[in-house]
Scaffold this motif. Sequence first.
Motif, PDB file in Angstrom:
ATOM      1  N   ASN A   1     -36.877  15.132  19.287  1.00 29.80           N
ATOM      2  CA  ASN A   1     -36.185  14.630  18.376  1.00 29.80           C
ATOM      3  C   ASN A   1     -36.594  14.002  16.658  1.00 29.80           C
ATOM      4  N   LYS A   2     -35.890  15.192  16.263  1.00 26.46           N
ATOM      5  CA  LYS A   2     -36.213  15.078  14.379  1.00 26.46           C
ATOM      6  C   LYS A   2     -37.099  13.025  14.075  1.00 26.46           C
ATOM      7  N   ASN A   3     -36.487  12.283  14.158  1.00 27.28           N
ATOM      8  CA  ASN A   3     -35.939  11.111  13.795  1.00 27.28           C
ATOM      9  C   ASN A   3     -37.805  10.960  14.037  1.00 27.28           C
ATOM     10  N   ILE A   4     -38.853  11.222  14.593  1.00 30.68           N
ATOM     11  CA  ILE A   4     -39.531  11.228  15.033  1.00 30.68           C
ATOM     12  C   ILE A   4     -40.300  10.969  13.412  1.00 30.68           C
ATOM     13  N   LYS A   5     -40.029  12.163  13.026  1.00 34.65           N
ATOM     14  CA  LYS A   5     -40.580  12.554  11.367  1.00 34.65           C
ATOM     15  C   LYS A   5     -40.328  11.096  10.802  1.00 34.65           C
ATOM     16  N   ARG A   6     -40.141  10.137  10.699  1.00 34.88           N
ATOM     17  CA  ARG A   6     -39.670   9.270   9.454  1.00 34.88           C
ATOM     18  C   ARG A   6     -40.811   8.387  10.243  1.00 34.88           C
ATOM     19  N   PHE A   7     -41.319   7.969  11.340  1.00 31.49           N
ATOM     20  CA  PHE A   7     -42.488   7.088  11.084  1.00 31.49           C
ATOM     21  C   PHE A   7     -43.722   7.738  11.710  1.00 31.49           C
ATOM     22  N   MET A   8     -43.524   9.620  11.074  1.00 32.64           N
ATOM     23  CA  MET A   8     -45.224   9.545  11.324  1.00 32.64           C
ATOM     24  C   MET A   8     -45.680   9.551   9.824  1.00 32.64           C
TER      25      MET A   8
ATOM     26  N   LEU B   1     -48.959  -7.979  21.165  1.00 32.55           N
ATOM     27  CA  LEU B   1     -48.597  -9.477  21.499  1.00 32.55           C
ATOM     28  C   LEU B   1     -48.055  -9.743  20.088  1.00 32.55           C
ATOM     29  N   SER B   2     -48.109  -9.395  18.872  1.00 37.08           N
ATOM     30  CA  SER B   2     -47.309  -9.782  17.713  1.00 37.08           C
ATOM     31  C   SER B   2     -46.257  -8.584  17.018  1.00 37.08           C
ATOM     32  N   ASN B   3     -45.115  -8.569  17.240  1.00 40.30           N
ATOM     33  CA  ASN B   3     -44.797  -8.487  16.436  1.00 40.30           C
ATOM     34  C   ASN B   3     -44.525  -7.796  14.877  1.00 40.30           C
ATOM     35  N   ARG B   4     -45.374  -8.245  14.269  1.00 42.20           N
ATOM     36  CA  ARG B   4     -45.310  -7.514  13.252  1.00 42.20           C
ATOM     37  C   ARG B   4     -46.545  -6.777  13.218  1.00 42.20           C
ATOM     38  N   ASN B   5     -47.098  -5.885  14.482  1.00 37.90           N
ATOM     39  CA  ASN B   5     -47.512  -5.314  14.635  1.00 37.90           C
ATOM     40  C   ASN B   5     -46.931  -3.915  15.243  1.00 37.90           C
ATOM     41  N   ILE B   6     -45.592  -4.258  14.924  1.00 36.50           N
ATOM     42  CA  ILE B   6     -45.074  -3.481  15.495  1.00 36.50           C
ATOM     43  C   ILE B   6     -43.687  -3.109  14.796  1.00 36.50           C
ATOM     44  N   ASP B   7     -43.490  -1.327  14.350  1.00 32.86           N
ATOM     45  CA  ASP B   7     -42.408  -1.434  13.141  1.00 32.86           C
ATOM     46  C   ASP B   7     -41.491  -0.994  14.218  1.00 32.86           C
ATOM     47  N   PHE B   8     -40.342  -2.190  13.783  1.00 30.00           N
ATOM     48  CA  PHE B   8     -39.188  -2.008  14.820  1.00 30.00           C
ATOM     49  C   PHE B   8     -37.709  -2.232  14.373  1.00 30.00           C
ATOM     50  N   HIS B   9     -37.215  -0.917  14.903  1.00 32.12           N
ATOM     51  CA  HIS B   9     -35.831  -0.514  14.617  1.00 32.12           C
ATOM     52  C   HIS B   9     -34.765  -0.406  15.612  1.00 32.12           C
ATOM     53  N   CYS B  10     -33.677  -1.102  15.722  1.00 31.53           N
ATOM     54  CA  CYS B  10     -32.005  -1.284  16.377  1.00 31.53           C
ATOM     55  C   CYS B  10     -31.122  -0.849  15.716  1.00 31.53           C
ATOM     56  N   GLU B  11     -30.569   0.270  15.892  1.00 31.60           N
ATOM     57  CA  GLU B  11     -29.689   1.144  15.224  1.00 31.60           C
ATOM     58  C   GLU B  11     -28.900   1.709  15.896  1.00 31.60           C
ATOM     59  N   THR B  12     -27.594   2.134  15.079  1.00 31.25           N
ATOM     60  CA  THR B  12     -27.231   3.157  15.586  1.00 31.25           C
ATOM     61  C   THR B  12     -27.031   5.045  15.540  1.00 31.25           C
ATOM     62  N   ALA B  13     -26.960   5.628  16.827  1.00 30.00           N
ATOM     63  CA  ALA B  13     -27.279   6.666  16.819  1.00 30.00           C
ATOM     64  C   ALA B  13     -27.195   7.596  15.388  1.00 30.00           C
ATOM     65  N   ASN B  14     -27.871   8.414  15.302  1.00 31.32           N
ATOM     66  CA  ASN B  14     -27.293   9.612  13.988  1.00 31.32           C
ATOM     67  C   ASN B  14     -27.456  11.149  14.871  1.00 31.32           C
ATOM     68  N   GLU B  15     -27.136  11.509  13.575  1.00 35.82           N
ATOM     69  CA  GLU B  15     -26.761  13.314  13.649  1.00 35.82           C
ATOM     70  C   GLU B  15     -28.460  13.599  14.801  1.00 35.82           C
ATOM     71  N   ALA B  16     -29.045  13.358  14.825  1.00 44.22           N
ATOM     72  CA  ALA B  16     -30.334  13.758  14.673  1.00 44.22           C
ATOM     73  C   ALA B  16     -30.688  13.595  16.358  1.00 44.22           C
ATOM     74  N   ASP B  17     -30.280  12.184  16.783  1.00 37.53           N
ATOM     75  CA  ASP B  17     -30.121  11.584  18.274  1.00 37.53           C
ATOM     76  C   ASP B  17     -29.115  12.506  19.032  1.00 37.53           C
ATOM     77  N   PHE B  18     -27.546  12.738  18.314  1.00 44.08           N
ATOM     78  CA  PHE B  18     -27.217  13.305  18.961  1.00 44.08           C
ATOM     79  C   PHE B  18     -27.309  14.755  19.470  1.00 44.08           C
ATOM     80  N   GLU B  19     -27.841  15.450  19.079  1.00 43.23           N
ATOM     81  CA  GLU B  19     -28.237  16.889  18.696  1.00 43.23           C
ATOM     82  C   GLU B  19     -29.366  16.710  20.271  1.00 43.23           C
ATOM     83  N   ASN B  20     -30.508  15.987  19.729  1.00 43.85           N
ATOM     84  CA  ASN B  20     -31.103  15.984  21.160  1.00 43.85           C
ATOM     85  C   ASN B  20     -30.622  15.129  22.762  1.00 43.85           C
ATOM     86  N   ASN B  21     -29.613  14.397  22.796  1.00 48.18           N
ATOM     87  CA  ASN B  21     -28.850  14.490  23.098  1.00 48.18           C
ATOM     88  C   ASN B  21     -28.542  15.277  24.018  1.00 48.18           C
TER      89      ASN B  21
END
Length: 291
Positions: free
Chosen positions: A284-291, A233-253
């Motif tokens: 999607n390689k971006n998952i590794k950013r948050f592990m 219920l608290s946004n403080r407990n979520i690591d929130f990101h809103c960004e433009t797709a990167n190379e890893a996203d386009f590869e996955n797409n």
Amino acid sequence: MIFKKKKPWVRFYSVDPGVAELQPWIPAAKLHRKWRTAALKNTASKEKRCPVMRVTKLWERMTAELNGEDGIPELYEHAVTCPALRDVMDSGYVLKCPADILIKTDGTGINFQWLSQMRFCTQTGPGKYVSAHIPQQTEGMRHLVDQNKDVLDWTIKLELPWRVQAHPDLVFIQMPIPYWDEDRFSPPTGVVDPSYSYEINLQLFWHKVEEGEYLLKAGTPLCQWVPVHRSYLSNRNIDFHCETANEADFENNAIMEYQRHKSFMEMETLKERIMSHKVILALNKNIKRFM
């Protein structure tokens, strides 16, 4: 010794006898929707299951599409099979009306009268069941619950025999029952926290403002409670990101686009497509950013 992790728990209990046995809370997945049963039956029809007929339909669709013909046979699956709709309909628990209530409105759109043979919570007082919130308590908001419907100025309040206990990590999203055939009232959407609020009282925004009598029968589904972890219920407990797709996203797409077109949809089940999507999204390689 292996210790089995205990599940989070919830306990609904009635302070009046008989209610828990005759009108209990039910898992939302057990709520019967006529339209859903009919749609699922049609989805499982012989035509949809027969491999030969599926190939025939596939040929008709593809040849019509390649020839640029009008009236191409439609390719669709009923929304009843959509996982998003299935999960919202089947999550949590449904509260049912514990006893008949007769609601009478006079056509002014202001107030209501009511009758019932029951009073609850008689062990702690004279008993209660139906009361109301005055218009000032919901001014400016009650018409926003459903802007396509009228709503009484006074809000019905059901003072119920139910109480709730739950695991310390749990809170509940209270909401109207989704895709349910009920146009007389709407319960408010909100968060119920059993750590301090254990009595269950339910407000109903009443939509039938024209003069008449309306019967809420015992067993009428009233609202749905969906358990969630309180930390979310608290946004403080979520690591929130809103960004433009990167190379890893386009590869996955690109992999996802291949998956979508490698097989004819008629030849692949929804379950198979979901499993494929899970495998691809996990790459999607971006998952590794948050592990």
